[in-house]
Scaffold this motif. Structure first.
Motif, PDB file in Angstrom:
ATOM      1  N   PRO A 111       9.834   1.585  -8.962  1.00 55.22           N
ATOM      2  CA  PRO A 111       9.835   1.552  -7.494  1.00 55.22           C
ATOM      3  C   PRO A 111      11.092   0.878  -6.947  1.00 55.22           C
ATOM      4  N   ASP A 112      11.516   1.326  -5.761  1.00 56.11           N
ATOM      5  CA  ASP A 112      12.661   0.706  -5.086  1.00 56.11           C
ATOM      6  C   ASP A 112      12.267  -0.575  -4.370  1.00 56.11           C
ATOM      7  N   THR A 113      10.980  -0.736  -4.068  1.00 49.12           N
ATOM      8  CA  THR A 113      10.507  -1.912  -3.344  1.00 49.12           C
ATOM      9  C   THR A 113       9.255  -2.458  -4.009  1.00 49.12           C
ATOM     10  N   VAL A 114       8.958  -3.732  -3.673  1.00 49.75           N
ATOM     11  CA  VAL A 114       7.710  -4.344  -4.111  1.00 49.75           C
ATOM     12  C   VAL A 114       6.951  -4.807  -2.877  1.00 49.75           C
ATOM     13  N   THR A 115       5.676  -5.022  -3.049  1.00 50.26           N
ATOM     14  CA  THR A 115       4.834  -5.459  -1.935  1.00 50.26           C
ATOM     15  C   THR A 115       4.886  -6.979  -1.802  1.00 50.26           C
ATOM     16  N   ILE A 116       5.093  -7.453  -0.538  1.00 48.45           N
ATOM     17  CA  ILE A 116       5.094  -8.893  -0.273  1.00 48.45           C
ATOM     18  C   ILE A 116       4.071  -9.210   0.817  1.00 48.45           C
ATOM     19  N   GLU A 117       3.664 -10.490   0.861  1.00 48.17           N
ATOM     20  CA  GLU A 117       2.741 -10.962   1.900  1.00 48.17           C
ATOM     21  C   GLU A 117       3.441 -12.064   2.691  1.00 48.17           C
ATOM     22  N   THR A 118       3.439 -11.935   4.059  1.00 46.48           N
ATOM     23  CA  THR A 118       4.070 -12.933   4.929  1.00 46.48           C
ATOM     24  C   THR A 118       3.030 -13.557   5.850  1.00 46.48           C
TER      25      THR A 118
END
Length: 465
Positions: A111-118
């Motif tokens: 994947p080009d991105t990962v999941t983050i939580e803010t």
């Protein structure tokens, strides 16, 4: 007053025009706010009125007065407040990668991105860059076809500008990748199918895998690319007439980047009918077609009145009669056509032949002077010179001999084949062989009964004797 944007702030102004805040608004994003303030009853606003937000932390600029209702409008620029990073989710493993796949993030499907939580949940992804050059040969070897390969790829996460990471959460990432074992090439198939046939066959081989190559053997050895024959066209499977011949083709299919197919074996039995050759019997029975090696029985016709059966004469074919003087005899069929004639002579017990010089049976006629049983022919004159060979002229009861088979035979020099001549005489009376008036050494030939069979050896014929 109620703020038109957030609907949460209620402010009032004192007599000096200063705002009195009951609750403050906070903004988490960067934007430009157009603010309109309507005066309460008894208040008058003008462009010199100072409007402050958040206890003076924000100043309304570009204030204009609306003459219709006495309201003031202005612009407020809010600086961004960064969202706090709470966590980074580990990417899901990548499975089912084909063996031999190039070592790039795109080829592996990373994947080009990962999941983050803010903190405010406004941003959900961050860019990821994977260190593909750190994958070692031990971790992933495209030449290994027979098993799965699982390894971990590490990467680095870059947060968006509006995300703050006050807790120092690691911005490293990792993802598991599983490369499948290579698939198997489709097993070879044969057309026609293996089995028993009465005709010669041409066997075609195929694999269900496109562009696969096939290697085969017919000598019983297991095939591979080193020892097998590369298949380029139909394989002939041939038999031998009169015999049952079995042949087995073993084949394997191969293709780069795939595991070799299983070895397939195809067995064919060819039963060709035996070849038959013609037998022609003159003055007798037994004509027909016979297989090589078959025993042929021939019988002379009953002699005409005044005649008696003399013997058999082989006109064509290399055969040895069981008894050339018997009216019924046998021989073994050779691999060629045979022509044989029953020979008859006058019966001596019949009426005497008139003394007629033109009678063909009169030995004094010109033609019969050259007969082999005429004692005055040159050959028989030479026989008298050899004490080991009895002379027919010395004994009036001596039977005349003649060639049954092999007369006018030809032989090629340097050939390994012998030359067979069959005479009509009784073998018990055989004394020797003369060629060009010279008695041959017994090492140069073989003599056998049936009537008399002389085999001149190839060594002699090649002047070795």
């Amino acid at each position: 007053m109620q703020h038109r944007r957030c609907g949460k702030c209620v402010s009032s102004m004192d007599g000096c025009g200063h705002p009195v805040h009951k609750r403050l608004c906070r903004y988490n994003r960067t934007y430009t706010l157009r603010l309109t303030i309507v005066p309460a009853d008894g208040y008058v606003l003008n462009t010199t009125t100072l409007i402050q937000l958040n206890d003076g932390s924000r100043i309304v600029e570009d204030i204009t007065l609306n003459p219709n209702d006495g309201s003031l409008s202005g612009t407020v620029i809010f600086e961004t407040a960064k969202a706090k990073l709470l966590s980074i989710s580990e990417p899901a493993p990548i499975t089912g990668v084909a063996n031999g796949t190039e070592k790039t993030a795109a080829a592996f499907g990373l994947p080009d991105t990962v999941t983050i939580e803010t903190e405010d949940a406004a941003v959900t992804t961050a860019a990821a860059v994977w260190a593909m050059d750190e994958i070692t040969q031990e971790q992933y070897d495209p030449s290994i076809l027979s098993r799965e390969q699982t390894f971990t790829v590490h990467g680095t996460i870059t947060l968006p500008e509006q995300i703050d990471n006050p807790e120092g959460i690691s911005l490293g990432a990792s993802i598991k990748v599983t490369v499948l074992a290579a698939g198997f090439v489709g097993n070879p198939a044969a057309y026609p199918a293996e089995g028993t046939y009465a005709e010669n066959q041409s066997v075609a081989l195929r694999s269900s895998t496109q562009d696969a190559e096939i290697y085969y053997t017919t000598d019983g050895a297991a095939p591979d690319q080193a020892t097998g024959i590369r298949y380029t066209g139909a394989i002939p499977v041939t038999g031998v007439p009169g015999e049952s011949v079995t042949a087995t083709i073993q084949a394997i299919a191969v293709k780069d980047g795939m595991q070799d197919s299983e070895v397939a074996a195809f067995t064919y039995t060819i039963n060709l009918p035996a070849l038959k050759y013609a037998v022609t019997v003159q003055n007798g029975t037994g004509s027909g077609e016979y297989e090589q090696g078959q025993t042929v029985t021939i019988t002379a016709d009953a002699p005409e009145e005044g005649k008696q059966f003399k013997g058999w004469k082989v006109e064509k074919g290399a055969v040895i009669l069981g008894d050339s003087n018997a009216a019924t005899t046998t021989f073994t069929m050779p691999a060629e056509a045979v022509s044989i004639t029953a020979v008859y002579v006058d019966n001596p017990d019949a009426t005497d032949i008139p003394d007629n010089p033109d009678n063909p049976d009169n030995p004094d006629t010109p033609d019969n002077q050259d007969r082999p049983d005429n004692p005055d022919t040159p050959d028989n004159q030479n026989r008298r010179d050899d004490p080991n060979i009895p002379d027919a002229s010395d004994n009036p009861d001596t039977e005349a001999y003649y060639i049954l088979s092999g007369a006018d035979s030809s032989w090629t020099k340097e050939s390994r084949h012998s030359l067979i001549i069959i005479g009509s005489g009784d073998f018990s009376k055989f004394a020797g062989v003369k060629v060009d008036n010279s008695l041959l050494d017994k090492e140069c030939y073989e003599a056998a009964a049936g009537s008399t069979v002389i085999t001149l050896k190839a060594a002699y014929l090649n002047s070795a004797c």
